[in-house]
Structures are given as C-alpha cells and as structure tokens.
Design an enzyme around this catalytic site. Sequence first.
Site, PDB file in Angstrom:
ATOM      1  N   ASP A  51       0.838  -1.199   0.000  1.00  0.00           N
ATOM      2  CA  ASP A  51       0.000   0.000   0.000  1.00  0.00           C
ATOM      3  C   ASP A  51       0.877   1.255   0.000  1.00  0.00           C
ATOM      4  OD1 ASP A  51       0.883  -0.075   2.597  1.00  0.00           O
ATOM      5  OD2 ASP A  51      -1.096   0.093   3.528  1.00  0.00           O
ATOM      6  N   SER A  52       2.207   1.070  -0.002  1.00  0.00           N
ATOM      7  CA  SER A  52       3.122   2.202  -0.216  1.00  0.00           C
ATOM      8  C   SER A  52       2.830   2.862  -1.558  1.00  0.00           C
ATOM      9  CB  SER A  52       4.582   1.727  -0.178  1.00  0.00           C
ATOM     10  OG  SER A  52       4.779   0.618  -1.024  1.00  0.00           O
ATOM     11  N   ASP A  90      -1.042  -6.280  -0.277  1.00  0.00           N
ATOM     12  CA  ASP A  90      -1.250  -5.632   1.020  1.00  0.00           C
ATOM     13  C   ASP A  90      -2.736  -5.426   1.279  1.00  0.00           C
ATOM     14  OD1 ASP A  90       0.379  -4.846   3.078  1.00  0.00           O
ATOM     15  OD2 ASP A  90       1.155  -3.070   2.066  1.00  0.00           O
ATOM     16  N   LYS A 120      -0.836  -9.495   2.937  1.00  0.00           N
ATOM     17  CA  LYS A 120      -0.051  -9.015   4.087  1.00  0.00           C
ATOM     18  C   LYS A 120      -0.925  -8.069   4.884  1.00  0.00           C
ATOM     19  CE  LYS A 120       3.313  -5.702   3.773  1.00  0.00           C
ATOM     20  NZ  LYS A 120       2.741  -4.673   4.663  1.00  0.00           N
ATOM     21  N   GLU A 122      -0.871  -5.463   8.577  1.00  0.00           N
ATOM     22  CA  GLU A 122      -0.056  -4.838   9.619  1.00  0.00           C
ATOM     23  C   GLU A 122      -0.663  -5.065  10.997  1.00  0.00           C
ATOM     24  OE1 GLU A 122       0.418  -0.648   8.794  1.00  0.00           O
ATOM     25  OE2 GLU A 122       1.235  -1.015   6.792  1.00  0.00           O
ATOM     26  N   GLU A 189       9.756  -3.914  10.229  1.00  0.00           N
ATOM     27  CA  GLU A 189      10.080  -2.591   9.654  1.00  0.00           C
ATOM     28  C   GLU A 189      10.606  -1.649  10.729  1.00  0.00           C
ATOM     29  OE1 GLU A 189       7.213  -0.889   6.970  1.00  0.00           O
ATOM     30  OE2 GLU A 189       8.258   1.046   6.953  1.00  0.00           O
TER      31      GLU A 189
HETATM   32  O1  KIV Z   1       3.584  -1.107   1.548  1.00  0.00           O
HETATM   33  C1  KIV Z   1       4.753  -1.491   1.502  1.00  0.00           C
HETATM   34  O2  KIV Z   1       5.484  -1.274   0.524  1.00  0.00           O
HETATM   35  C2  KIV Z   1       5.271  -2.237   2.646  1.00  0.00           C
HETATM   36  C3  KIV Z   1       6.735  -2.515   2.687  1.00  0.00           C
HETATM   37  C4  KIV Z   1       7.471  -1.311   3.049  1.00  0.00           C
HETATM   38  C5  KIV Z   1       7.060  -3.666   3.557  1.00  0.00           C
HETATM   39  O3  KIV Z   1       4.534  -2.575   3.515  1.00  0.00           O
END
Ligand code: KIV
Length: 291
Positions: A51-52, A90, A120, A122, A189
Amino acid sequence: MQVSGTEDKVTVDTLRQMKNSKQKVVMLTAYDYSTAGLVERGGADVILVGDSMGMTVLGHEDTLPVTIEDMISHTAAVCRGVTRPLVVADMPFMSFQVSAESAVRNAGRLMKESGAQAVKLEGGEEVLPQVSALRRAGIPVMGHIGLTPQAVHQLGGFKVQGRDLQAARALLVDAQLLEEAGCFSLVLECIPAEISAEITRVLSIPTIGIGAGPDCDGQVLVFHDLVGMFDDFTPRFVRRYGNAGAVIRDAVREFSADVRNGDFPGSEESFSTDPAVIDKLRGESSPGEEG
Ligand code: KIV
C-alpha cells in the site's frame, strides 16, 4: 539445495525452505505490469504489491487513503506481468481492522479478483483473530510489525520501533503470536538490528526486514526508492541502486526539445502512402474547383 533464482514458482513453502537452508529472500514492491516483469527478471523471489503505492504512485501523504479497489486493480496488473515470484497483496487501511469477518471477505476478494497468492496485514496481538480466520479460510498471511505505516498517527510519525526493553519484548511476543496464529512470514520494519536478529532466531517462519538490519531471513525495499524514482523523502534504511528518475527526466527533456524544434517525428517514425493518393486528395480538397 538451490531454491532462489530457479524457474520454479515461489510458494510459501519455498520461503520456509529458504529460511532452513539460509538462503536470503529477496522481496521488492511493484504496482504495475511492466515494473513487475522487470522485478521478476531482476531475480526477486517475492513481489509485494504494497500500500506504499498510495504514496509512490497515487501521490497521497501516507498509505491511509488506499482502497481495496486500488489494491485489486494494481495487484491484478502485477499478476499479469509475472510467473515465478510469489505475489503478496497488502490489505489496505480499514479493510481488516474492523473484524475477522471483514478481513476474510476483503482478503478473499483481493485474491479472487487479482490472482495474488497471499496477503499481508499490519499489526501485532490485536490482529490475531484476523490472522487465524484467514488461515482457516485458506488464505496465506504475511504479518508486519515494527513501524506499521497504517498506524502512523498513533505512532506519532515514521519512527524506529522497539528501542527500549519493554517495546522490544512486545515486538518479540507479537512475532511469536503471529507465527502461532498462522503467518507464513513476517515483515520487520524499522527495528534495531539486534532485536530483528533475536526475532529471526526465535521464529521458524522467515522474517523479511526493511530498516531492520542484516540478520533477517530476507530484505525488502520499495521499488521507487531502490531505483531513485521517489524523491519526496528518503528513509535512512534505503540504498539507491539506480537513478531512474534522472534517466526518465532526461528522456522527457530530449523529447520535448525534439518536438519543439521539429526533430520528432522523423521519416523513420512516420508512415507514407502512394503519391497518387495524396495528389488526388489535394485535387478534391482545393477550393474553387467544383465538378
Ligand atoms: O507497503 C509497503 O510497501 C510495505 C513494505 C514497506 C514492507 O509494507
């Protein structure tokens, strides 16, 4: 046993084998078809559609505005571009926090509509019900602790986590609970290197670090940071391996100059037709020549 770099599809099992045989896992983000293909050809084992992308691609200040629809569309593009890497999507902010049921519904949609092989999410202890429910639904889950960007406002900024004994203990407990709940891997992280090393030693699932020192089982970076395409800010843990931003800017400058001075397109980039066709066309369109 050589696992990384072969033609075989990477699975969650491959990652477990890589930890056992001490081969480092290479993970990178990608958010589109053509970048994903480049990342695969560069040898990444895992592609994270992070989600970056909310910041690097969509231009938001943080990752919070990213929606499940954004994730589905970009993950589907990535899946169309790759064959070997494991694709992990994500779970965006508020797609899993409310309940285990909403987590299963959203993760199920994400996998069905994009083709990702895992998700993934968090969080630590507070997301254990979600991780367990996803595991029961047959959805592989990568955990993510330490600096969790979706909690940036709670954490008070993008800061290193787990520096004192109490915080380090909490991270270690979270890591163990996430493994027990069924995570197949864990992103660490922005954690002091010694704490990540201890978490990595204690867990039997692979840890993948970002700003978490050299002793994790694998490393991940955001693609745009790695190739120098995101300048808004550069965290200390980033190493730049290229300056694609400058390459792209210079190409655009040259194109702009060529268009303005009439050098583009040239005859090689243009198409032509039989001169008789254009003579006839001109004759037909000349003013005052009727009949
Ligand atoms: O969203 C993302 O790119 C991430 C990485 C930094 C692990 O969660």
